[in-house]
Each structure stands twice: as C-alpha cells, then as structure tokens.
Design an enzyme around this catalytic site. Structure first.
Site, PDB file in Angstrom:
ATOM      1  N   LYS A   8       0.847  -1.211   0.000  1.00 38.85           N
ATOM      2  CA  LYS A   8       0.000   0.000   0.000  1.00 38.85           C
ATOM      3  C   LYS A   8       0.878   1.256   0.000  1.00 38.85           C
ATOM      4  O   LYS A   8       2.038   1.222   0.457  1.00 38.85           O
ATOM      5  CB  LYS A   8      -0.956   0.038   1.193  1.00 38.85           C
ATOM      6  N   ASP A 141      -2.476  -1.835  10.118  1.00 37.64           N
ATOM      7  CA  ASP A 141      -2.720  -1.804   8.667  1.00 37.64           C
ATOM      8  C   ASP A 141      -3.336  -3.106   8.143  1.00 37.64           C
ATOM      9  O   ASP A 141      -3.714  -3.184   6.974  1.00 37.64           O
ATOM     10  CB  ASP A 141      -1.403  -1.568   7.900  1.00 37.64           C
TER      11      ASP A 141
END
Ligand code: ATP
Length: 294
Positions: A8, A141
């Site tokens: 990401k 995350d």
C-alpha cells in the site's frame, strides 16, 4: 494455494492527536498498488512422523526477514491455529517483492493474505469482519490489507470506508537505502508543532470524482515533517519525480519510500529508466493502483 499480497501507499496521512493508550488518531487515504508478495500455503508433509501437531513453518526468498514468530505471516497463521485448535501442519512460503520496513505495509499485507488463506484452506467460515477483528491484533494496517483497493482509514487505521479506485494513474515508486523507525517518527511528531495538515477533504473529493488531474495536487503526509529533515534523500526523490513529469509526489507512511503519480504512462516509464541509474533510489518500481479484492 497461492495468494497475492499487495503493498500500500498513503495518498493522504494526517495525525489528529495522541491517545491515552499511546497510539495516535489518524486520518489516512490508503491505496493498494500492484507490487505484491506471493504467499504460498501448503500442507506440510510430516517428517518421519516427528513433526509437532499444528506445526507452522515459514520460508522466504530474502535473508533479512525472520522465519519464526517474528514473522507476521507466521503470527497470523498461529492466531487462527490456536483459536480453532488446528492440528494439521502448514508451510508458508513468502516470495518477497515488497521492500521491508519501507512504509509499504509489507508485513501487514503478508499477515492479511495468510489470514484469508488459512480461513479458506481450513474452512473456518470467518467473515471479512471476523478476519478484520483478528487482523487488528497483528497490526493497524492489517484490516486495510484484507480489504485492499482504496479506502479512508481512521482511528488507528481500523475504521475503514472503501472508495472507488481511481483509474489511469501510474505510480513510480522509489525506495532509498535508509532505515526509518515508525515508532521514532510518531514520537518525534509529538514533540513538534505541525506546520500544516494535508487537505484530505479535497483529496477525498477528487477521488470521489475520479479526477485524476486533481488527485496528485492534494497528496499529503504530515509525517514528512519529521522524516524529511532527517533524510534529505526523500526530498531529493520527490524533486526528481516532479522534475521528471510527475503530477504529484509523496513519501508513503513514515517513509522512506517515495512515489510519484503520473498521468501519462510513457512519461512515467522514461522517469523509471532514469531513476534506475540514480544512486538515490536503492529499489525502483513502475506500478499502478490495485483495486479492491473480489
Ligand atoms: P511499519 O510501518 O509497521 O513499520 P512497514 O510497512 O514500514 O511497516 P514492514 O515491511 O511491514 O514495514 O516491516 C516492518 C517490520 O516488520 C520489519 O522490522 C520486519 O522485520 C517485520 N516483519 C515481520 N514479518 C514481516 C513480513 N512478512 N514482511 C515484512 N516485514 C515483516
């Protein structure tokens, strides 16, 4: 079973405050990119009938990654093995392509992939929500990595609002060979007066409108205020991106990765070729936005 575990980048990252428990309240815009690790899950053949019940092994193609409980992929499998008393054996092989400790959520995405894989492999029947709750125990995350695509992440990162993934932007990603401690960056941020917060409202509006011309303009990461003064290479890489045709450039997470967003693919490819020969970037990737799973 083979699972792709995507990296990401942060299109936006703002820190709203410090909480009683020491964590920070965040407001982020997260974006999966096509750069990924490949996770292989296989039943482990018993060695002379001597392997322990519920044994989990981890192998990896890079040397600087723990292959024991220090590996988030192992911890993800162990979490479900313990909860569901799984006695089978599992071999996890990680084909590591995502640079480690680079602000790209490499560990979290491997953990997310293993949670999904073990759930499916052993027929545990956990919902996305069930997996996200367990993933949060492994890292802030992980819930986003389970979902992938584009999303606003709030709280410590666990309150997720999915968004449409914008199309047509190319990502040039550069990872300098420097070490950044996420913990130290957040601690240092608490000691400074933040000069300016990113304009996440305009960023979200640009994404909602799929306005690829406008998205690069509103990229912003408040953690640059700590990491860039310590590591001028990051500012150099951002300047490189902009002077080679990027429409916007930003550090991802707490760094040190830097990416440029390009509206034109050929321009990005030319910049990629130049950057490959630039000593400022240890690793370089030409990639793009990855939509959500499913
Ligand atoms: P963070 O922002 O949490 O520091 P990051 O995205 O910058 O994460 P990661 O690649 O996740 O960085 O690595 C952070 C730490 O997690 C490293 O010290 C690494 O040794 C450890 N780690 C454990 N398992 C993994 C894994 N499967 N892949 C990458 N790192 C892992």
């Amino acid at each position: 079973m083979e699972i792709e575990a995507y990296a990401k980048i942060n299109l936006g990252l703002d820190v709203l405050g410090r909480r009683e428990d020491g964590y920070h309240d965040l407001s982020m815009v997260m974006q999966s990119i096509s750069l990924c690790d490949i996770i292989h899950l296989e039943p482990l053949p018993e060695v002379n009938g001597s392997s322990e019940e519920g044994e989990i092994t981890v192998s990896c193609n890079v040397r600087n990654l723990p292959c024991d409980e220090g590996n988030l992929a192992y911890r993800a499998a162990r979490l479900l093995f313990s909860e569901f008393a799984i006695t089978d054996h599992l071999a996890i092989d990680i084909e590591k392509n995502i640079p480690i400790a680079a602000g790209l959520a490499g560990g979290s995405t491997d953990a997310a992939a293993v949670l999904k894989g073990v759930n499916e492999f052993f027929g545990l029947g956990l919902s996305d929500e069930d997996l996200a709750q367990r993933g949060l125990k492994l890292g802030a995350d992980v819930p986003f990595c389970l979902m992938g695509g584009t999303a606003v992440a709030e709280g410590v990162g666990e309150i997720l609002t999915p968004m449409m993934t914008p199309e047509g932007l190319t990502v040039l990603l550069a990872v300098p060979d420097i070490q950044v401690s996420t913990k130290e960056v957040y601690e240092a941020l608490d000691q400074i007066q933040i000069a300016s917060h990113p304009d996440l409202d305009h960023l979200k509006a640009a994404i909602d409108m799929d306005d690829t011309g406008c998205i690069p303009e509103f990229l912003g990461n408040v953690l640059e205020e700590v990491t860039i003064p310590r590591h001028p290479e990051i500012a150099m890489l951002k300047r490189f991106m902009m002077s080679n045709g990027a429409a916007g450039a930003l550090m991802s997470g707490s760094g040190p990765s830097v990416y440029g967003l390009f509206v034109d693919y050929d321009t990005a490819e030319r910049a990629y070729e130049v950057l490959l020969c630039d000593a400022a970037a240890d690793k370089v990737f030409l990639t793009g936005f990855q939509p959500a799973f499913g």
